[in-house]
Design an enzyme around this catalytic site. Structure first.
Site, PDB file in Angstrom:
ATOM      1  N   SER A   9       0.843  -1.193   0.000  1.00 10.93           N
ATOM      2  CA  SER A   9       0.000   0.000   0.000  1.00 10.93           C
ATOM      3  C   SER A   9       0.886   1.253   0.000  1.00 10.93           C
ATOM      4  O   SER A   9       1.691   1.427  -0.915  1.00 10.93           O
ATOM      5  CB  SER A   9      -0.964  -0.032   1.190  1.00 10.93           C
ATOM      6  OG  SER A   9      -1.963   0.949   1.049  1.00 10.93           O
ATOM      7  N   HIS A  53      -6.899  -6.138  -0.359  1.00  8.50           N
ATOM      8  CA  HIS A  53      -5.838  -5.144  -0.221  1.00  8.50           C
ATOM      9  C   HIS A  53      -4.821  -5.590   0.826  1.00  8.50           C
ATOM     10  O   HIS A  53      -5.105  -5.568   2.033  1.00  8.50           O
ATOM     11  CB  HIS A  53      -6.413  -3.780   0.147  1.00  8.50           C
ATOM     12  CG  HIS A  53      -5.394  -2.688   0.190  1.00  8.50           C
ATOM     13  ND1 HIS A  53      -4.629  -2.340  -0.910  1.00  8.50           N
ATOM     14  CD2 HIS A  53      -4.990  -1.861   1.202  1.00  8.50           C
ATOM     15  CE1 HIS A  53      -3.817  -1.363  -0.586  1.00  8.50           C
ATOM     16  NE2 HIS A  53      -3.998  -1.059   0.690  1.00  8.50           N
ATOM     17  N   ASP A  91      -8.566  -6.258  -5.139  1.00 10.62           N
ATOM     18  CA  ASP A  91      -8.262  -5.184  -4.194  1.00 10.62           C
ATOM     19  C   ASP A  91      -9.370  -4.129  -4.223  1.00 10.62           C
ATOM     20  O   ASP A  91      -9.662  -3.573  -5.282  1.00 10.62           O
ATOM     21  CB  ASP A  91      -6.913  -4.559  -4.570  1.00 10.62           C
ATOM     22  CG  ASP A  91      -6.364  -3.613  -3.512  1.00 10.62           C
ATOM     23  OD1 ASP A  91      -7.153  -2.900  -2.867  1.00 10.62           O
ATOM     24  OD2 ASP A  91      -5.132  -3.574  -3.346  1.00 10.62           O
TER      25      ASP A  91
END
Length: 573
Positions: free
Chosen positions: A200, A486, A440
Site C-alpha cells: 500500500s 488489499h 483489491d
C-alpha cells in the site's frame, strides 16, 4: 580520522561481534561503539544518548500474510538522528538477528495509509531470513505518528520538510544508516544484500527508492503500491459522487449481494470452480451485471465499532437503481463529456468506498464521505487542518478530475511516484517482485498493471510486445494475486490466499539466480488452509485445462487492462 580510543573501541567491537551469544552484542555500550560516523551516512548525525537495546529470546511469531510462523531471537535497537542545521529528530527501530543467525542481509520495511511504517508487523519476517530489519518514524514525532497529523505547519501552510521525508528521503536515510550500522554491528566486510518489503503506502515507498537510488537495494517486494497519489486518493471519493449524482444510496447489503453474485457467476470462467475468480478480465468480458436484478438479499443488524456506525437488518431485492450505481462505479471516473480520468477496481472487489451511512433518525441511507479521499482534499490540496470533507455538495465528476490534476501537478516530484525509466536500477542488477490483489477494493489492480506496462513501453520502445515483456520480466515481475484483497486475502474468496513467502523467493532470485517463473501463494484460512497454489507472471493469465493450470495470453483479455486517460493532456504514467 578516527582517534586512538575509537580504533581501540572498533577492535573491541570486532571481538564482541564474533561472540556466540546475543547478549554480548545487545547492549547500549556495544551499540554506541558501532554507531556510524556522519561521514559514512551522508553527514547525518546520530545521537548516542538516544540508544536503547532489548534482547529478545525464543519469540514465537504466528503466521502472517508476509511470512510464515517461526521462532526468532533478536536485538531490538532504537536510536535517533538529525540533519545538520535543523532542529529535528528522526527515530529508527532495527531488529538484528543473533550473530549466529545473521545472513549478511538488510531489510527496509514500509508503512500503510498515511503511516510511514507498519509498526513491528514486517520486522519478524526479515529476522527469520537472517536480515537486520528496520523502520523509520520519518521524524514525525514517534513511530505511531502519521504524516497527516504533521503535514501542515499551520492552516494554509504545508511543511515541506515533512512532505519530502514522507515522500522518499526518510526511507533513503533508513537504508543508508541501517546498512552501515548493520555491517558495523556484525563487523562484516563482505557484501551486505539489501532488500525491501512493503504494501500500500509501503508499496509506494518502495517505488520511491527504486526510481531514485539505483544501488540502494538488491531487490524489493512491492505490494499494491499507493502510487499516483494525486489520482489514487481522490479516486476514493468517486462512488459517493456517483450515488449523489444518481440520487440512490444502496444499502451495503445490496452492494454485497451484487458482488457475491459476480463472484459466483465468474468463478468458472478461469476453468476451475474453487470460489476464486482468477480471471476478472474474463468477468469483464462475459458477465452482465443486470443479471443480478431481482435477486434477494438479507443481512443481520450490526453493532457500532470504532470505525463504523451501527446498521439495521437489511433485506430486499437487488434494484435497477443499485445495478446502475454499481455499473457506473465499475466503469471508473470519466468527465461529464465522457473522457476517462482514472481506473476503478476489478469486478469481484468489494464496494467498500461506496457504502453509505445509516441515519437512525430518518431511517434512511445517506451519503458517506470516506476520509481516505476527503482528508487528501482538505489537508493536502486545501491546506486546511480538517480530517475530512463535511460533504460533497456541488462536487461533480469534473471536480474530481480537477482535484486529481491539481494533486498530480503539486506532488509530481514527491508523491506521484510513477517515474517509468528504471534503467539505473536494472543496470545495477536490482530485482523486483511486484504483487497486487486482483480483487483489491482500495487500490485498483489496474493501477499496478498500468505502471508495469508504462515501464515496459518506456524502457523497451523498439521491441515487440512479446519481446519487451520478456525483457522486463527478466528482472521486474508483476503477479496479480487471484481473489486477494488489499494487502491480504479476501474474506469473500479465501481460497485465493496470499503469496506469504515472496521475500524468500526474492532472496533466492537475487542471491541464487532462481528466477520465479511462477509465484507460490498460500491459502491462509478455511478448510484448505496451508495449501500452496501458483500465480502467473504478467502478462500471462491463469487458465485451468483438465485440472491443470496453464499461464496463457489472449489479446481481448489484455485489452480490458489497457486505459487511455484522455481527460488529461499529459501522459499518465
Amino acid at each position: 580520522m578516527k582517534t586512538l580510543s575509537a580504533k581501540l573501541a572498533a577492535a573491541t567491537c570486532l571481538t564482541i561481534a564474533h561472540a556466540a551469544t546475543l547478549g554480548d552484542v545487545c547492549t547500549e555500550d556495544y551499540v554506541k561503539s558501532v554507531l556510524p560516523a556522519s561521514d559514512d551516512i551522508e553527514l547525518l548525525v546520530i545521537d548516542p544518548s538516544s540508544v536503547t537495546t532489548n534482547a529478545v529470546y525464543n519469540a514465537s511469531i504466528p503466521d502472517d500474510n508476509f511470512y510464515p510462523a517461526a521462532t526468532i531471537e533478536y536485538c531490538n535497537v532504537t536510536f535517533a538522528y538529525s540533519h545538520p542545521g535543523k532542529d529535528d529528530r528522526v527515530l529508527l527501530k532495527i531488529w538484528l538477528p543473533s550473530p549466529d543467525n545473521f545472513q549478511n542481509r538488510w531489510l527496509s520495511t514500509g508503512g500503510g495509509g498515511y503511516a510511514i511504517n507498519s509498526g513491528d508487523d514486517y520486522l519478524p519476517g526479515g529476522v527469520q531470513y537472517g536480515a537486520a530489519t528496520g523502520l523509520t518514524d520519518g521524524g514525525f514525532g514517534g513511530f505511531t505518528t502519521q504524516v497527516d497529523a504533521v503535514i501542515l505547519a499551520a492552516n494554509g501552510t504545508i511543511d515541506s520538510d515533512v512532505l519530502y521525508m514522507f515522500g522518499y528521503k526518510a526511507h533513503h536515510e533508513l537504508a543508508i544508516i541501517g546498512k552501515t550500522f548493520t555491517k558495523s554491528f556484525y563487523a562484516k566486510s563482505q557484501k551486505l544484500y539489501a532488500y525491501y518489503q512493503g504494501c500500500s503506502e509501503g508499496g509506494r515507498e518502495g517505488w520511491s527508492q527504486v526510481q531514485r537510488f539505483a544501488d540502494q537495494w538488491d531487490g524489493a517486494v512491492i505490494a499494491a503500491p499507493a502510487f499516483r497519489y494525486g489520482h489514487q486518493q481522490v479516486n476514493h471519493l468517486y462512488p459517493a459522487v456517483v450515488e449523489q449524482t444518481m440520487n440512490y444510496f444502496p444499502p451495503p447489503c445490496e452492494l454485497e449481494k451484487i458482488n457475491n453474485l459476480t463472484i459466483s457467476a465468474c468463478d468458472a470462467l478461469d476453468g476451475q470452480m474453487d470460489g476464486v475468480v482468477s480471471r476478472t478480465d474474463l468477468c469483464k468480458l462475459h458477465f452482465d451485471l443486470n443479471s443480478t436484478i431481482g435477486e434477494h438479499y438479507s443481512c443481520p443488524a450490526s453493532a457500532a465499532t470504532s470505525w463504523s456506525t451501527a446498521t439495521p437488518a437489511q433485506s430486499g431485492t437487488v434494484s435497477k437503481k443499485a445495478v446502475a450505481v454499481a455499473s457506473k462505479i465499475l466503469d471508473g471516473l470519466h468527465t461529464l463529456d465522457g473522457r476517462r480520468a482514472y481506473i476503478w477496481y476489478q469486478p469481484t472487489a468489494t464496494f467498500d468506498d461506496a457504502n453509505p451511512q445509516y441515519n437512525s433518525k430518518t431511517g434512511q441511507w445517506e451519503l458517506a464521505v470516506t476520509s481516505l479521499g476527503g482528508e487528501w482534499v482538505t489537508r493536502f490540496l486545501q491546506y486546511r487542518d480538517l480530517a475530512n470533507l463535511a460533504d460533497l455538495d456541488g462536487v461533480t465528476y469534473d471536480n474530481l478530475t480537477q482535484w486529481m490534476q491539481e494533486g498530480w501537478q503539486r506532488y509530481e516530484d514527491v508523491l506521484q511516484t510513477t517515474w517509468p525509466d528504471l534503467t539505473p536500477f536494472h543496470s545495477a542488477g536490482g530485482k523486483i517482485i511486484h504483487i497486487h490483489g486482483e480483487s483489491d477494493p482500495s487500490i485498483p489492480a489496474g493501477s499496478s498493471v498500468h505502471y508495469h506496462e508504462t515501464v515496459r513501453q518506456i524502457m523497451y520502445p523498439d521491441l515487440s510486445f512479446e519481446k519487451s515483456s520478456e525483457a522486463l520480466n527478466e528482472w521486474n515481475r508483476l503477479f496479480l494475486i487471484s481473489g486477494a484483497a488489499h494487502c491480504e486475502p479476501s474474506t469473500d474468496q479465501p481460497n485465493g490466499g496470499w503469496p506469504q513467502t515472496t521475500l524468500q523467493t526474492l532472496i533466492d532470485w537475487v542471491e541464487g539466480g532462481e528466477k520465479p517463473e511462477r509465484l507460490n501463494t498460500t491459502i491462509m484460512a478455511g478448510e484448505n488452509k496451508g495449501e500452496v497454489r501458483e500465480l502467473c507472471p504478467w502478462p500471462h493469465r491463469p487458465l485451468w485445462k483438465k485440472g491443470k493450470m496453464e499461464c496463457v495470453f489472449d489479446k481481448k483479455s489484455y485489452e480490458t487492462w489497457v486505459y487511455d486517460f484522455d481527460a488529461f493532456k499529459l501522459p499518465v504514467y
